[in-house]
Design a protein around this motif. Structure first.
Motif, PDB file in Angstrom:
ATOM      1  N   ALA A 226      30.484  62.360  49.889  1.00 45.50           N
ATOM      2  CA  ALA A 226      31.701  62.135  50.654  1.00 45.50           C
ATOM      3  C   ALA A 226      32.010  60.660  50.769  1.00 45.50           C
ATOM      4  CB  ALA A 226      31.563  62.736  52.055  1.00 45.50           C
ATOM      5  N   ALA A 227      31.004  59.859  51.059  1.00 42.13           N
ATOM      6  CA  ALA A 227      31.282  58.453  51.303  1.00 42.13           C
ATOM      7  C   ALA A 227      30.003  57.658  51.334  1.00 42.13           C
ATOM      8  CB  ALA A 227      31.986  58.304  52.652  1.00 42.13           C
ATOM      9  N   PHE A 228      30.120  56.357  51.075  1.00 43.10           N
ATOM     10  CA  PHE A 228      29.020  55.471  51.378  1.00 43.10           C
ATOM     11  C   PHE A 228      29.595  54.107  51.666  1.00 43.10           C
ATOM     12  CE2 PHE A 228      28.739  52.764  47.663  1.00 43.10           C
ATOM     13  CZ  PHE A 228      29.338  53.510  46.671  1.00 43.10           C
ATOM     14  N   VAL A 229      28.772  53.242  52.260  1.00 41.41           N
ATOM     15  CA  VAL A 229      29.223  51.904  52.591  1.00 41.41           C
ATOM     16  C   VAL A 229      29.093  51.044  51.345  1.00 41.41           C
ATOM     17  CG1 VAL A 229      28.915  49.951  54.134  1.00 41.41           C
ATOM     18  CG2 VAL A 229      28.408  52.256  54.938  1.00 41.41           C
ATOM     19  N   ALA A 230      30.209  50.697  50.735  1.00 41.52           N
ATOM     20  CA  ALA A 230      30.198  49.957  49.478  1.00 41.52           C
ATOM     21  C   ALA A 230      29.825  48.500  49.717  1.00 41.52           C
ATOM     22  CB  ALA A 230      31.576  50.040  48.819  1.00 41.52           C
ATOM     23  N   PRO A 231      29.122  47.880  48.768  1.00 40.59           N
ATOM     24  CA  PRO A 231      28.717  46.492  48.954  1.00 40.59           C
ATOM     25  C   PRO A 231      29.854  45.529  48.714  1.00 40.59           C
ATOM     26  CG  PRO A 231      28.002  47.262  46.816  1.00 40.59           C
ATOM     27  CD  PRO A 231      28.634  48.441  47.510  1.00 40.59           C
ATOM     28  N   CYS A 232      29.850  44.402  49.422  1.00 38.14           N
ATOM     29  CA  CYS A 232      30.822  43.327  49.224  1.00 38.14           C
ATOM     30  C   CYS A 232      30.061  42.076  48.818  1.00 38.14           C
ATOM     31  CB  CYS A 232      31.607  43.062  50.507  1.00 38.14           C
ATOM     32  SG  CYS A 232      32.787  44.315  50.949  1.00 38.14           S
ATOM     33  N   PHE A 233      29.450  42.080  47.644  1.00 39.24           N
ATOM     34  CA  PHE A 233      28.606  40.962  47.276  1.00 39.24           C
ATOM     35  C   PHE A 233      29.402  39.730  46.880  1.00 39.24           C
ATOM     36  CE2 PHE A 233      25.178  44.190  46.089  1.00 39.24           C
ATOM     37  CZ  PHE A 233      24.647  44.114  47.353  1.00 39.24           C
ATOM     38  N   GLY A 234      30.614  39.927  46.424  1.00 38.89           N
ATOM     39  CA  GLY A 234      31.464  38.777  46.149  1.00 38.89           C
ATOM     40  C   GLY A 234      31.002  37.993  44.952  1.00 38.89           C
ATOM     41  N   GLY A 235      30.439  36.804  45.178  1.00 36.33           N
ATOM     42  CA  GLY A 235      30.144  35.835  44.138  1.00 36.33           C
ATOM     43  C   GLY A 235      29.505  36.407  42.901  1.00 36.33           C
ATOM     44  N   GLY A 236      29.784  35.796  41.775  1.00 31.09           N
ATOM     45  CA  GLY A 236      29.201  36.220  40.515  1.00 31.09           C
ATOM     46  C   GLY A 236      30.171  36.947  39.624  1.00 31.09           C
ATOM     47  N   ALA A 237      31.168  37.652  40.192  1.00 30.27           N
ATOM     48  CA  ALA A 237      32.128  38.370  39.376  1.00 30.27           C
ATOM     49  C   ALA A 237      32.942  37.373  38.571  1.00 30.27           C
ATOM     50  CB  ALA A 237      33.033  39.217  40.265  1.00 30.27           C
ATOM     51  N   GLY A 238      33.053  37.604  37.274  1.00 31.11           N
ATOM     52  CA  GLY A 238      33.835  36.721  36.421  1.00 31.11           C
ATOM     53  C   GLY A 238      33.097  35.464  36.001  1.00 31.11           C
ATOM     54  N   VAL A 239      31.859  35.264  36.469  1.00 29.35           N
ATOM     55  CA  VAL A 239      31.071  34.088  36.120  1.00 29.35           C
ATOM     56  C   VAL A 239      30.014  34.497  35.102  1.00 29.35           C
ATOM     57  CG1 VAL A 239      29.517  32.304  36.975  1.00 29.35           C
ATOM     58  CG2 VAL A 239      31.444  33.062  38.383  1.00 29.35           C
ATOM     59  N   THR A 240      29.922  33.758  34.011  1.00 27.05           N
ATOM     60  CA  THR A 240      28.934  34.056  32.985  1.00 27.05           C
ATOM     61  C   THR A 240      27.592  33.448  33.371  1.00 27.05           C
ATOM     62  OG1 THR A 240      30.635  34.096  31.273  1.00 27.05           O
ATOM     63  CG2 THR A 240      28.357  33.834  30.549  1.00 27.05           C
ATOM     64  N   TYR A 241      26.590  34.283  33.501  1.00 31.70           N
ATOM     65  CA  TYR A 241      25.257  33.821  33.871  1.00 31.70           C
ATOM     66  C   TYR A 241      24.638  33.065  32.699  1.00 31.70           C
ATOM     67  CZ  TYR A 241      20.369  33.981  35.340  1.00 31.70           C
ATOM     68  OH  TYR A 241      19.082  33.649  35.679  1.00 31.70           O
ATOM     69  N   GLN A 242      24.007  31.935  32.997  1.00 42.06           N
ATOM     70  CA  GLN A 242      23.387  31.100  31.974  1.00 42.06           C
ATOM     71  C   GLN A 242      21.867  31.153  32.107  1.00 42.06           C
ATOM     72  OE1 GLN A 242      25.132  29.442  29.578  1.00 42.06           O
ATOM     73  NE2 GLN A 242      27.035  30.289  30.432  1.00 42.06           N
ATOM     74  N   GLU A 243      21.200  31.608  31.054  1.00 41.30           N
ATOM     75  CA  GLU A 243      19.741  31.611  31.058  1.00 41.30           C
ATOM     76  C   GLU A 243      19.230  30.206  30.764  1.00 41.30           C
ATOM     77  OE1 GLU A 243      18.286  34.564  28.396  1.00 41.30           O
ATOM     78  OE2 GLU A 243      19.151  36.243  29.517  1.00 41.30           O
ATOM     79  N   ARG A 244      18.315  29.725  31.610  1.00 42.98           N
ATOM     80  CA  ARG A 244      17.746  28.395  31.423  1.00 42.98           C
ATOM     81  C   ARG A 244      16.386  28.337  32.105  1.00 42.98           C
ATOM     82  NH1 ARG A 244      22.630  26.934  34.600  1.00 42.98           N
ATOM     83  NH2 ARG A 244      22.092  26.889  36.825  1.00 42.98           N
ATOM     84  N   PRO A 245      15.543  27.386  31.716  1.00 40.07           N
ATOM     85  CA  PRO A 245      14.207  27.297  32.323  1.00 40.07           C
ATOM     86  C   PRO A 245      14.289  27.051  33.824  1.00 40.07           C
ATOM     87  CG  PRO A 245      14.339  25.971  30.324  1.00 40.07           C
ATOM     88  CD  PRO A 245      15.738  26.394  30.642  1.00 40.07           C
ATOM     89  N   VAL A 246      13.360  27.668  34.555  1.00 47.09           N
ATOM     90  CA  VAL A 246      13.250  27.457  36.000  1.00 47.09           C
ATOM     91  C   VAL A 246      11.938  26.723  36.255  1.00 47.09           C
ATOM     92  CG1 VAL A 246      13.099  28.550  38.262  1.00 47.09           C
ATOM     93  CG2 VAL A 246      14.576  29.540  36.498  1.00 47.09           C
TER      94      VAL A 246
END
Length: 269
Positions: free
Chosen positions: A35-55
């Motif tokens: 019936a329903a659930f509380v959807a997440p509002c994570f915001g940031g990251g959409a449309g941004v290409t993640y870059q793999e790099r050393p940590v």
């Protein structure tokens, strides 16, 4: 160091025609969204290409996510179709006491746009067995895919959609016949972080899959335990989400090589 962010406790709108009234219904092994659930509002990251790099000197966040409130069984559904496979009834919900670990809770750093590599295998296996979806909880990366297997001797009609606020966007609508080959479907989201799976033939079959836009996430185990490694130093927003409890946000300040232990209880929204 961990503290609540100003947006902590914010929840997205519920989806579904009677979403403001309907409680979350949970099915065993798969959180049902009947019936329903509380959807997440994570915001940031959409449309941004993640870059793999050393940590260098990455940190570790570990701990447990607990239920602050009791979650009772919510409903019994009588099954009238394909009873020899699906059974005669379906109990929706689980008697989860306050203080119990929240299995399946998502712990996610939504705003990290560069760091450790994605997992090599970005495919989530989903079985249809006994008219239930049985699956893992997360799919990550730009090449995320679903692999569907029908282990029942009846046909299922799989609807895959992206959850966006109160609504959804259809991604796939495919039939899967008994004894047929597995289906492998790509997952491409435009705005959301959650994929909803339903069966067009058996309306009580539903589950969700979380799609991470970076590899800094974890899915809580049966005890609510989780761990995320190689976190870049700095201040990061941390999202905690469970379909019946909604989203809460914390701010994590990670020093190089630091190990932080977090135990947090989510409250019903």
């Amino acid at each position: 160091m961990v503290h609540k962010s100003p947006s902590s406790g914010r929840a997205c709108p519920l989806i579904g025609s009677n979403a403001m009234l309907a409680p979350l219904r949970l099915a065993s092994f798969a959180f049902a969204l009947l019936a329903a659930f509380v959807a997440p509002c994570f915001g940031g990251g959409a449309g941004v290409t993640y870059q793999e790099r050393p940590v260098i000197g990455g940190g570790r966040l570990e701990g447990r996510i607990l239920a602050a409130d009791h979650v009772p069984i919510t409903e019994r559904i009588l099954i009238t179709k394909d009873q020899e496979i699906c059974g005669n009834e379906r109990m929706l919900g689980e008697d989860l006491p306050a203080g119990a670990g929240l299995a399946g809770a998502i712990i996610f750093f939504p705003d990290i746009v560069g760091g450790k590599p994605f997992a090599t295998n970005q495919t989530t296996e989903i079985m249809q067995k006994g008219c239930r979806f049985i699956s893992a909880r997360a799919v990550n990366g730009p090449n995320a895919r679903l692999r569907l297997a029908n282990l029942d001797s009846i046909t299922h009609n799989i609807h895959v959609s992206e959850v966006i606020g109160r609504g959804s966007r259809a991604i796939h609508n495919v039939g899967q016949y008994p004894g047929g080959s597995d289906l492998e479907l790509p997952v491409t989201l435009t705005r959301g972080n959650v994929v909803r799976l339903t069966c067009g033939i058996h309306s009580f079959m539903e589950t969700w899959i979380f799609v991470a836009r970076n590899p800094y996430y974890a899915v809580a185990d049966e005890n609510g335990a989780f761990a995320i490694n190689d976190i870049p130093a700095g201040q990061h927003r941390l999202a905690l989400w469970h379909p019946s409890y909604g989203a809460e946000y914390l701010t994590v300040t990670m020093r190089p090589g630091q190990r932080i232990n977090l135990t947090h209880s989510l409250r019903l929204k």
